[in-house]
Scaffold this active site. Sequence first.
Site, mmCIF file in Angstrom:
data_model
loop_
_atom_site.group_PDB
_atom_site.id
_atom_site.type_symbol
_atom_site.label_atom_id
_atom_site.label_comp_id
_atom_site.label_asym_id
_atom_site.label_seq_id
_atom_site.Cartn_x
_atom_site.Cartn_y
_atom_site.Cartn_z
ATOM 1 N N ASP A 5 -33.141 -95.083 22.121
ATOM 2 C CA ASP A 5 -31.871 -96.159 22.347
ATOM 3 C C ASP A 5 -30.777 -95.366 21.550
ATOM 4 O O ASP A 5 -31.154 -94.704 20.337
ATOM 5 C CB ASP A 5 -32.215 -97.510 21.733
ATOM 6 C CG ASP A 5 -32.883 -98.320 22.451
ATOM 7 O OD1 ASP A 5 -33.321 -98.190 23.501
ATOM 8 O OD2 ASP A 5 -32.825 -99.682 22.041
ATOM 9 N N HIS A 38 -39.450 -91.787 22.417
ATOM 10 C CA HIS A 38 -40.765 -91.840 23.533
ATOM 11 C C HIS A 38 -40.625 -90.704 24.335
ATOM 12 O O HIS A 38 -39.525 -90.069 24.220
ATOM 13 C CB HIS A 38 -40.393 -93.327 24.446
ATOM 14 C CG HIS A 38 -40.755 -94.529 23.387
ATOM 15 N ND1 HIS A 38 -41.785 -95.265 23.698
ATOM 16 C CD2 HIS A 38 -39.774 -95.073 22.485
ATOM 17 C CE1 HIS A 38 -41.594 -96.457 22.925
ATOM 18 N NE2 HIS A 38 -40.676 -96.236 22.088
ATOM 19 N N SER A 47 -31.008 -90.953 13.680
ATOM 20 C CA SER A 47 -30.480 -89.547 13.767
ATOM 21 C C SER A 47 -30.359 -89.390 15.080
ATOM 22 O O SER A 47 -29.605 -89.781 15.905
ATOM 23 C CB SER A 47 -31.534 -88.723 12.737
ATOM 24 O OG SER A 47 -30.823 -87.335 12.573
#
Length: 280
Positions: A88, A145, A249
């Site tokens: 995200d 992921h 980050s």
Amino acid sequence: MSERLFVLSQHILPKLALTRLAGRFADWKGGGITTAAIRRFIARYNVDMGEAADSDPAAYATFNDFFTRALKPGVRPVADARLVCPVDGAVSQLGAIDSGRIFQAKGRDYSATALLAGDADLAARFADGHFATIYLSPRDYHRIHMPCAGRLLEMTYVPGDLYSVNPATARGVDRLFARNERVVCVFEDEQSQPFVMVLVGATIVGSMATVWHGVVNPPRRPAVEKWDYRGQDIRLAKGEEMGRFLLGSTVVLLYPAGPLKFNPQWQAASPVRMGEAMAS
């Protein structure tokens, strides 16, 4: 504070000391104090706890537990696409790697060789390939992921600076992603083509971890350190968790030359979610 002053402050602040202090606090089991701090953080950054597997701030013993919270099953479906978004966040930049140079912001770029800790042979495999840089803000889900199925080949820890990573520093700090502390993960896909995921650290990002190694930092090492996994047959499926940031980050993705078409809705500053179509 103006953007120019903010960037200037990044050259002055004791970034390592701040990061170590933040890391200690994030691991502290402070009971009601920790819960109150988490509630304030949720309100300050408008964190959507409705997506969290456990939406109760009091359920998290430490800030790190909260930062790396799991999501409810099914809230991030994995698209039927060649590559899916690994996190995200928001698109920083994406596009073609131009003779080994990666675009950072207007007037700024950096070399793939520098990003990959001076490994010119590895960088050459992406010389005219493709890249995507995705920024995770404090409010975002912090697990990382797989963009596609892959077999892990190697991992490299690269010591470096701890500049804040955000649009302002991308515009104002030269070679930002190639000078900050980072973890370089090299995979091969199901067609035996290489791809790279670079986890970039920043001020107050207390640590980075991978599912096969655990916490990579701290401790912060004075020199580059490499692990070879070719003999261990570590395979991860598309959409499977591969690592996590504490706080947030940036992830930089590299793919070799060849046909690859990014999602046309992806532009600089576009919000993105893990699992959505990234490229075909």
